[in-house]
Design a protein around this motif. Sequence first.
Motif, short mmCIF file in Angstrom:
data_model
loop_
_atom_site.label_atom_id
_atom_site.label_comp_id
_atom_site.label_asym_id
_atom_site.label_seq_id
_atom_site.Cartn_x
_atom_site.Cartn_y
_atom_site.Cartn_z
N GLU A 100 -15.29 20.95 -21.84
CA GLU A 100 -16.52 20.61 -21.14
C GLU A 100 -16.31 19.52 -20.11
O GLU A 100 -16.92 19.53 -19.05
CB GLU A 100 -17.60 20.16 -22.13
N ARG A 104 -11.14 19.82 -28.52
CA ARG A 104 -10.96 20.93 -27.59
C ARG A 104 -12.25 21.21 -26.84
O ARG A 104 -12.26 21.35 -25.62
CB ARG A 104 -10.52 22.18 -28.36
N THR A 105 -13.31 21.28 -27.60
CA THR A 105 -14.61 21.54 -26.97
C THR A 105 -14.92 20.48 -25.92
O THR A 105 -15.33 20.79 -24.81
CB THR A 105 -15.71 21.54 -28.04
N ARG A 154 -10.72 26.93 -24.41
CA ARG A 154 -11.82 27.71 -24.96
C ARG A 154 -11.35 29.04 -25.53
O ARG A 154 -11.88 29.56 -26.50
CB ARG A 154 -12.83 27.99 -23.85
N GLY A 203 -17.46 25.99 -29.14
CA GLY A 203 -17.47 25.40 -27.82
C GLY A 203 -18.90 25.15 -27.37
O GLY A 203 -19.84 25.53 -28.06
N TYR A 204 -19.03 24.51 -26.24
CA TYR A 204 -20.38 24.13 -25.81
C TYR A 204 -21.23 25.33 -25.39
O TYR A 204 -22.31 25.55 -25.91
CB TYR A 204 -20.30 23.12 -24.67
#
Lengths: 226, 226
Positions: free
Chosen positions: B123, B118-119, A126, B37-38
């Motif tokens: 998560e 990546r995200t 992240r 990202g989330y």
Amino acid sequence: MEGWPKQQSGRMRGRRVSAAKRLAMLEAARREFSVSGYLNANMDAVAASASVSKRTLYNHFPSKEVLFRAIIVRVAEEISRVATLRYRNDAPLREQLEQYAIQSIRLMRDARYLQLFRTVLAEHVRNPALVEPALATYWKAEYGFADWVRAAVADRRLFVRDAVRAGHIFGSLMRGAIIWPSILGRSSFKSDRLNAPINEAIDMFLAYYSVPERAKPQRNRARPAS
Amino acid sequence: MEGWPKQQSGRMRGRRVSAAKRLAMLEAARREFSVSGYLNANMDAVAASASVSKRTLYNHFPSKEVLFRAIIVRVAEEISRVATLRYRNDAPLREQLEQYAIQSIRLMRDARYLQLFRTVLAEHVRNPALVEPALATYWKAEYGFADWVRAAVADRRLFVRDAVRAGHIFGSLMRGAIIWPSILGRSSFKSDRLNAPINEAIDMFLAYYSVPERAKPQRNRARPAS
DNA sequence: TAATTATTGCACTTTCGAGTGCAGTTTCAG
DNA sequence: CTGAAACTGCACTCGAAAGTGCAATAATTA
């Protein structure tokens, strides 16, 4: 040395309590980050869990980020002390690799570490900058493999063109068989002992690099003559 | 079928606009989740980027979670269509593995996917339940390797005790050489071509499994006679 | 004991973003 | 044309958590 109270300079007085509390805070933070991850970790909770006022926590660590980095550095040191591959000329290569694998498994079986790894990994993906120091240690380990290979080559026990590359391959095999499955939660090791997949990976690695270059059964080699 | 407006039942009217907007929202969400990202993804931003009112967004996807899952499923499907290893008896094994590696590299060079990976990884580590569907596809690919190995064994071109295990090893090598370095940002591929480390990994894999069991140079075999 | 520094409690500010309610408008099938 | 369904805008609630300010208190050492 970031994250130390500013009052540090000058004569040091009343520091005994401080040191103990600092440790308590670090431990508490470690627990909190482990179970909650970075973003969900709660500074109030850390303070409470360390039996310390929130204000004190902020006196020692000016921000959550700084606190997190402090944890990471501590843990990275612990780990690099445990899981390393050291070359010995008086033991079979296989035994040495097995030793390393066993140490890794032991690490992954320790929930204390495993959870923290997850947190660090998630944060690294992240927000890489936050996690730099931890990863530095991590990559150092990778080059530790290369050193080991180089030593074995010097001893004429392995035949390797590029030690770094061979080190990467060994790393891939170990991570693929031990680290990632643990972190991603696909499998958990019942004991510290090696299982068949890991043995097979080590077999493969040693088999390939125990043979002089020109004897290796390869087709279609397309690589600089290095 | 979660995340569809409740009004769906009964006669469908005024649905043309709906379908187009739905797509726009999915695309926008994908962009937003990729770059932020989330947790940092912002539903207001998604709505804006899709040129849709926030209320409409929530009419289609009752929550951020549902929206995220929808994205994951779509992307997982796309990927499994592209990066698969299919056995062919009319081509060299090496070529087939190379093809797969090249496809993987291509995927990792596509920022559109890479960022989303990546995200999703972050998560998954933080909150596995959220990401289930994506990972299901992912592990299916792993067993795709096993199928490939089995086919090659049936053709007497490889000699493997346990196809699943060999598949895992191949997976480890590819992930270690291609996927993880890309995701963790240690290296980026300049082109779609294979480099020496990947070639060497494939060499090793084929060398080890091209030889009948009893001819393999192993020491200290400790595994069930399976 | 006196001076110094660390610790505490607690209320407070700020920021942020998910999700909602509703009244009014648009779109489209029939 | 008409009416159901979809869309819009916007203000709003709600909760959460990081970080601060300050005055009172405790611990330490000289």
